[in-house]
Design a protein around this motif. Structure first.
Motif, short mmCIF file in Angstrom:
data_model
loop_
_atom_site.label_atom_id
_atom_site.label_comp_id
_atom_site.label_asym_id
_atom_site.label_seq_id
_atom_site.Cartn_x
_atom_site.Cartn_y
_atom_site.Cartn_z
N VAL A 1 0.83 -1.13 0.02
CA VAL A 1 0.01 -0.04 -0.04
C VAL A 1 0.96 1.28 0.05
CG1 VAL A 1 -1.62 1.32 1.16
CG2 VAL A 1 -1.93 -1.34 1.05
N LEU A 2 1.96 1.15 0.81
CA LEU A 2 2.84 2.42 0.88
C LEU A 2 3.63 2.59 -0.40
CD1 LEU A 2 4.34 4.60 2.55
CD2 LEU A 2 5.92 2.73 3.08
N SER B 1 3.19 6.19 -2.33
CA SER B 1 4.38 6.97 -2.75
C SER B 1 4.49 7.40 -4.09
CB SER B 1 5.73 6.33 -2.06
OG SER B 1 5.86 5.15 -2.88
N GLN B 2 3.59 6.68 -5.06
CA GLN B 2 3.56 6.81 -6.37
C GLN B 2 2.40 7.93 -6.76
OE1 GLN B 2 3.32 3.00 -7.69
NE2 GLN B 2 5.55 2.45 -8.20
N GLY B 3 1.80 8.47 -5.70
CA GLY B 3 0.60 9.31 -5.98
C GLY B 3 -0.91 8.79 -6.16
N GLU B 4 -0.66 7.41 -5.72
CA GLU B 4 -2.33 6.84 -6.21
C GLU B 4 -2.87 7.19 -5.16
OE1 GLU B 4 -2.67 4.89 -8.71
OE2 GLU B 4 -0.80 4.35 -9.73
N ALA B 5 -4.20 7.39 -5.44
CA ALA B 5 -5.42 7.41 -4.42
C ALA B 5 -5.99 6.34 -4.03
CB ALA B 5 -6.57 8.13 -5.04
N ASN B 6 -6.64 6.47 -2.79
CA ASN B 6 -7.23 4.87 -2.23
C ASN B 6 -8.08 4.35 -3.06
OD1 ASN B 6 -6.04 6.15 0.23
ND2 ASN B 6 -7.82 6.50 1.20
N VAL C 1 4.49 10.51 1.47
CA VAL C 1 4.65 10.50 0.28
C VAL C 1 6.33 11.22 0.03
CG1 VAL C 1 4.55 11.35 -2.03
CG2 VAL C 1 2.52 10.30 -0.76
N LEU C 2 6.37 12.18 0.70
CA LEU C 2 7.84 13.02 0.64
C LEU C 2 8.73 12.32 1.43
CD1 LEU C 2 6.64 16.67 1.74
CD2 LEU C 2 7.54 15.96 -0.71
N ILE D 1 13.04 5.67 -1.35
CA ILE D 1 13.08 4.47 -0.89
C ILE D 1 12.83 3.48 -2.04
CG2 ILE D 1 11.81 2.32 0.31
CD1 ILE D 1 11.03 4.58 2.54
N ASP D 2 13.91 2.46 -2.02
CA ASP D 2 13.76 1.33 -3.03
C ASP D 2 12.78 0.16 -2.50
OD1 ASP D 2 13.87 -0.51 -5.08
OD2 ASP D 2 16.13 -0.67 -5.14
N PHE D 3 11.51 0.20 -2.86
CA PHE D 3 10.63 -0.81 -2.33
C PHE D 3 10.86 -2.35 -2.75
CE2 PHE D 3 8.18 2.86 -1.64
CZ PHE D 3 7.57 2.72 -0.44
N SER D 4 11.61 -2.54 -3.87
CA SER D 4 12.08 -3.75 -4.42
C SER D 4 12.97 -4.66 -3.37
CB SER D 4 12.80 -3.75 -5.58
OG SER D 4 14.00 -2.98 -5.50
#
Length: 216
Positions: free
Chosen positions: A160-161, A165-170, A204-205, A210-213
């Protein structure tokens, strides 16, 4: 023909933009709102909009919170910021929160037309003169997500994070992860608590580098 909403608290500027749109994109339907509350109310009943032109500094915006609220309400409608703001970092942040472009209020009629035409063609538009400016170093007072706090999140919260962080809405996160919007909201609340953030803008900021991979 396009259906476009101009959300700005200055009537003269709204009329000027409306005239440019009317001249450049014949037979378009042009709507207007003057603050974030009326804008959110309008989009609830008008999900057929082709574009929203959003002023960053109109009443109720609270910085970028208004943009996030709008992206939550209508995640599929393109939003272009139109503002007098000239800070490169702020402009780039609007993109990370879901905007598809930025038009400076000082732009010429021709530049505004070209920017809108580019957006309607599916592109992202940015003011080239501002984008050429050097990056401003981050302040030591900005919110930072510490590695140990990232490690405290569950795998689902991390997913979800990442979307957040990519600006997606809920609504869009729910679609991406095949879960309900209520579940997304629950995860976001848990994430804010674990990361020690007061709102999703700070998250988000703080997650920009962060590299989520490495975590998922």
């Amino acid at each position: 023909m396009y259906k476009i909403l101009i959300a700005d608290d200055h009537p003269l500027f709204r009329d000027a933009i409306a005239n440019i749109i009317a001249e450049s994109f014949k037979a378009s339907i042009i709507e207007q709102t003057e603050d974030i509350d009326s804008t959110l109310e309008f989009v609830k009943d008008n999900d057929d909009l082709d574009l929203i032109l959003l002023d960053l500094n109109m009443p109720g915006m609270s910085g970028l919170q208004g943009l996030l609220a709008l992206r939550n309400e209508c995640p599929t409608i393109p939003v272009v910021i139109i503002s007098a703001e000239r800070d490169k970092q702020t402009i780039l942040q609007t993109l990370s929160y879901g905007a598809v472009g930025f038009i400076a209020k000082s732009s010429s009629k021709e530049c505004i037309f070209e920017a809108l035409e580019s957006v309607f063609a599916g592109n992202v538009c940015l003011p080239a003169d501002i984008m050429r400016l050097p990056e401003v170093p981050k302040s030591n007072h900005e919110f930072v997500v510490l590695p140990e706090k990232i490690a405290s999140l569950t795998r689902r919260e991390l997913m979800v994070l990442k979307n957040l962080s990519q600006g997606e809405a809920n609504k869009q996160i729910a679609v991406n992860l095949f879960i309900s919007e209520a579940t997304v909201k629950s995860h976001v609340s848990s994430i804010l608590k674990k990361l020690g953030a007061s709102n999703r803008v700070k998250v988000v900021l703080g997650c920009a580098d962060i590299d989520f991979s490495q975590h998922i």
